[in-house]
Design a protein around this motif. Structure first.
Motif, short mmCIF file in Angstrom:
data_model
loop_
_atom_site.label_atom_id
_atom_site.label_comp_id
_atom_site.label_asym_id
_atom_site.label_seq_id
_atom_site.Cartn_x
_atom_site.Cartn_y
_atom_site.Cartn_z
N GLY A 343 -0.37 3.39 -1.94
CA GLY A 343 0.23 2.10 -2.23
C GLY A 343 0.22 1.70 -3.68
O GLY A 343 0.09 2.51 -4.60
N ASN A 344 0.37 0.38 -3.89
CA ASN A 344 0.30 -0.20 -5.22
C ASN A 344 -0.56 -1.46 -5.13
O ASN A 344 -1.41 -1.55 -4.25
CB ASN A 344 1.71 -0.51 -5.76
CG ASN A 344 2.54 -1.35 -4.79
OD1 ASN A 344 2.00 -2.03 -3.90
ND2 ASN A 344 3.84 -1.31 -4.94
N LYS A 345 -0.37 -2.41 -6.01
CA LYS A 345 -1.23 -3.60 -5.97
C LYS A 345 -0.80 -4.62 -4.91
O LYS A 345 -1.46 -5.63 -4.72
CB LYS A 345 -1.28 -4.26 -7.35
CG LYS A 345 -2.22 -3.54 -8.31
CD LYS A 345 -3.63 -3.52 -7.80
CE LYS A 345 -4.60 -2.81 -8.71
NZ LYS A 345 -5.98 -2.82 -8.17
N GLN A 346 0.31 -4.34 -4.21
CA GLN A 346 0.71 -5.20 -3.11
C GLN A 346 0.08 -4.77 -1.80
O GLN A 346 -0.33 -5.60 -0.99
CB GLN A 346 2.24 -5.19 -2.96
CG GLN A 346 2.73 -6.13 -1.85
CD GLN A 346 4.18 -5.95 -1.52
OE1 GLN A 346 4.70 -4.84 -1.51
NE2 GLN A 346 4.87 -7.05 -1.25
N SER A 347 0.00 -3.46 -1.56
CA SER A 347 -0.54 -2.96 -0.30
C SER A 347 -1.13 -1.58 -0.51
O SER A 347 -0.79 -0.88 -1.47
CB SER A 347 0.55 -2.91 0.77
OG SER A 347 1.55 -1.98 0.41
N GLY A 348 -2.01 -1.18 0.41
CA GLY A 348 -2.61 0.14 0.35
C GLY A 348 -3.96 0.14 -0.34
O GLY A 348 -4.50 -0.90 -0.74
N ALA A 349 -4.53 1.36 -0.50
CA ALA A 349 -5.85 1.51 -1.10
C ALA A 349 -5.91 0.99 -2.53
O ALA A 349 -6.96 0.56 -3.01
CB ALA A 349 -6.27 2.99 -1.06
N SER A 350 -4.78 1.02 -3.22
CA SER A 350 -4.73 0.57 -4.62
C SER A 350 -5.21 -0.87 -4.80
O SER A 350 -5.69 -1.23 -5.88
CB SER A 350 -3.31 0.68 -5.18
OG SER A 350 -2.91 2.02 -5.29
N THR A 351 -5.06 -1.70 -3.77
CA THR A 351 -5.44 -3.11 -3.91
C THR A 351 -6.92 -3.28 -4.16
O THR A 351 -7.34 -4.25 -4.78
CB THR A 351 -5.04 -3.89 -2.65
OG1 THR A 351 -5.69 -3.32 -1.50
CG2 THR A 351 -3.54 -3.85 -2.43
N LYS A 352 -7.74 -2.33 -3.67
CA LYS A 352 -9.19 -2.45 -3.81
C LYS A 352 -9.82 -1.35 -4.66
O LYS A 352 -10.87 -1.55 -5.26
CB LYS A 352 -9.86 -2.41 -2.43
CG LYS A 352 -9.66 -3.62 -1.56
CD LYS A 352 -10.49 -3.50 -0.28
CE LYS A 352 -10.40 -4.74 0.58
NZ LYS A 352 -11.26 -4.63 1.79
#
Length: 694
Positions: A343-352
């Motif tokens: 993902g990116n900063k909207q959804s997925g592991a990237s958010t955390k």
């Protein structure tokens, strides 16, 4: 002399303002984030608010400028829209028209600054992101993807979500502000990159030999006699840690077999995790890889990077990392509804996971290159469903409208999880009536679960059929629109399909449709959105609206939610992106008679900053209650922010008999009010003749 100095100072000050006036008067433009190595939170609101995610501007210095209130800027970056503290912003730049600014070699120059962009060259779309270099801002290619349908070769595009792309920066900002993507180059064909949206709990068919060959191609130097001694001051212990590394230049070279064994044990995709490891470790050359046996940067937070986790061996690191990932980022429980893809900063592991806003893009690119070296054995191996409730705006990140995961193919079955973020993704295994059967990502070996078809807004990857022996779909499934006209040439229906984008329509799946109803002069009276044979939305337009302008002429619309038996549960009226009414109906009400079966409704009155001023409950055309909220309450949390309410009791002639004040903190009625004879709601504030404390 003083006057001359003052005049020079004033002229100098005016010059500075003329060069930086956009900081104060930006309307459409770009936020240039602070170059300091500082983690910045992105919030849901301009005052306080929930933290959506966080970023380090050193890895992405430009963002879309959407608004400014108080001490925060509203921005969009890497898919997420929210508010960031002004301490994280260096300055802003305004643009009247992006095309007025000159191009320069290797990038786009805007007032002397580079901007993140996408460049389509030779059937590949390259993403050029901005970051803070050793001495100044710079740009670098964060990899390439397939070229989305609708985009042209040798063309530069702008996007802060990687889904919809624009040739004009101003147009993009205007769409972002209007919560639409209608003017993007690929509006009808939103692009979801397979490698970014593939969930972590999948498997890779890439061999360990290919892993090592790929690593060798990324490094020009392998020296069996390489030796390095490093010392690190660790505050977590606290002590200075000294270690000598002896071995090949890359600490992970030759260890792919062990890595695949660990990831396989926990049902994780070794290609995805290898992409993360390459990104975090500089292809295994980082000091943490060599001296800590930590090629993942695990524990190396921005504030204390030297406190990274130390493992006894690389094999131990692989195993413990995989075990942790299986119960954290690969679990929808841990993710809190974010999604289990990169993902990116909207959804997925990237958010955390990381403060780099483009962390997911970089990892996915590594995986793409690895897969290409193997002959694309992993691409389109799975059928991926992109989630989202169709009621949400395109950039909505947090919402109380969850996509629920059910234990069986029924809305009355147990809800075992939920997805909160738009564009989270799941693995689709089959079809069961109005549900998709999906992989259960609540943990390892959890089997299958179900989500409503209406909550899957796009399908990518492997072609979805009812057969267990699916064939690979080499082209991403798209969304397409067809129209139906009446005998007078009026468009009476607009159908939105999931389609292979081929001449054959046998595999097309109807997602939803819009039906248009006209006045005698061929202008639109109203329109409805139909999903699963139910009207889920009803639109009303400005007088004189024709089909050609219907997308931009909406005054208000109604959203309908249904019970499992297809009767209406409730409805809301939305005007200027605010819920102004909430309707409740008699049991068993269907859409056909919803206008006459209203039991009561709530009306919401807002302050100029879009927070609720007060709300009223209306039944039989009488206001029964008036609700007052904590300062700053929005519709999303109005149910939990009540301070007090007034309840009104009426005479038979519909005049007020008396009213009482109920305080929620005290859980009781604290005051009763009596009025002049004949007082009606509307002037009750000035007609009180007696009050009684309770």
């Amino acid at each position: 002399m003083k006057k001359s100095f003052s005049l020079l100072f004033v002229l100098f000050f005016l010059f500075i303002i003329s060069q930086t006036s956009n900081v104060f008067a930006t309307t459409n433009g770009m936020v240039m984030l602070s170059p300091s190595n500082k983690t910045c939170n992105i919030y849901t609101k301009y005052t306080k608010g929930e933290v959506i995610t966080y970023i380090n501007p050193a890895f992405g210095r430009d963002a879309a400028y959407l608004d400014k209130k108080g001490s925060r800027y509203k921005i969009m970056i890497s898919g997420v829209t929210g508010w960031i503290d002004k301490s994280c912003v260096s300055y802003t730049i305004s643009y009247n028209n992006m095309d007025n600014y000159p191009y320069k070699t290797g990038g786009v120059e805007l007032n002397g600054k580079d901007v993140s962009r996408y460049q389509v060259v030779n059937n590949k779309m390259y993403f050029v992101s901005t970051y803070v270099g050793e001495y100044a801002y710079t740009t670098g290619t964060s990899g390439y993807t397939d070229v989305p349908t609708g985009l042209k070769n040798k063309t530069i595009y702008y996007s802060y979500d990687g889904i919809y792309f624009y040739t004009n920066y101003n147009t993009m900002i205007n769409d972002y502000k209007a919560n639409t993507r209608i003017h993007s180059a690929n509006y009808k064909y939103p692009y979801y990159d397979y490698y970014i949206y593939l969930p972590l709990r999948t498997t890779s068919s890439i061999s360990a030999t290919t892993f090592d060959k790929f690593l060798l191609s990324k490094n020009s130097k392998y020296d069996d006699n390489f030796t390095q001694t490093m010392s690190f001051l660790r505050t977590i212990d606290p002590k200075t840690y000294t270690h000598t590394y002896k071995g090949k230049y890359s600490a992970i070279y030759g260890k792919a077999s062990s890595f695949k064994t660990s990831t396989s044990k926990y049902q994780l995709n070794s290609g995805l995790l290898y992409g993360i490891m390459l990104n975090e470790s500089g292809n295994g050359t980082s000091n943490f890889s060599r001296h800590y046996n930590n090629p993942f940067g695990w524990g190396a937070v921005d504030s204390e990077p030297n406190n990274a986790t130390i493992w006894s061996s690389m094999t131990s690191a692989f195993d413990k990392y995989s075990a942790t990932m299986a119960t954290s980022y690969a679990s929808v429980y841990y993710q809190g509804g974010n999604g289990t893809n990169l993902g990116n900063k909207q959804s997925g592991a990237s958010t955390k996971y990381a403060s780099d806003p483009y962390w997911g893009y970089k990892n996915a690119y590594n995986y793409r290159l690895l897969d290409e070296k193997s002959g694309k054995v992993d691409k389109n191996k799975y059928t991926i469903g992109i989630l989202g409730t169709n009621k949400r705006a395109v950039d909505d990140t947090l919402s109380n409208e969850y996509v629920y995961v059910y234990q069986s193919a029924s809305v009355t079955s147990k809800k075992i999880a939920y997805y909160e973020r738009n564009n989270a993704s799941v693995i689709i295994q089959g079809v069961s009536g109005s549900f998709y059967k999906i992989q259960n990502d609540t943990g390892t070996n959890k089997g299958s679960a179900y989500v409503l078809k209406s909550n899957v807004k796009a399908i990518i990857g492997k072609k979805l059929t009812t057969s267990s022996s699916n064939t690979t779909n080499t082209s991403t499934i798209k969304t397409a629109t067809t129209t139906v006209k009446d005998s007078s040439g009026n468009v009476v229906e607009e159908k939105i399909w999931n389609t292979k984008n081929t001449t054959s329509t046998s595999d097309d799946v109807l997602l939803y449709s819009y039906k248009f109803y006209y006045n005698a002069n061929k202008t639109i009276k109203y329109a409805t959105k139909v999903e699963n044979s139910l009207v889920v939305r009803e639109y009303y337009y400005q007088t004189g609206t024709t089909y050609g302008s219907h997308g931009s002429k909406i005054i208000y619309y109604y959203n309908f939610t249904y019970n499992s038996n297809k009767t209406i549960k409730e409805a809301t009226k939305i005007e200027n992106n605010l819920v102004v009414r909430e309707y409740y109906y008699k049991s068993g009400t269907t859409y056909a008679n919803h206008g006459s079966k209203i039991v009561f409704y709530y009306s919401f009155i807002y302050n100029s900053n879009k927070t609720i001023k007060y709300a009223t409950k209306v039944e039989n055309n009488l206001v029964l209650s008036e609700f007052h909220y904590q300062s700053g309450t929005t519709y999303a949390n109005h149910g939990s922010k009540l301070v007090y309410r007034y309840d009104f009791f009426y005479n038979s002639d519909k005049t007020i008999k008396y009213a009482q004040k109920y305080e929620y903190s005290k859980k009781k009625v604290t005051m009763k009010y009596y009025y002049q004879t004949g007082t009606k709601y509307g002037n009750q504030g000035s007609k009180i003749i007696k009050t009684i404390k309770c």
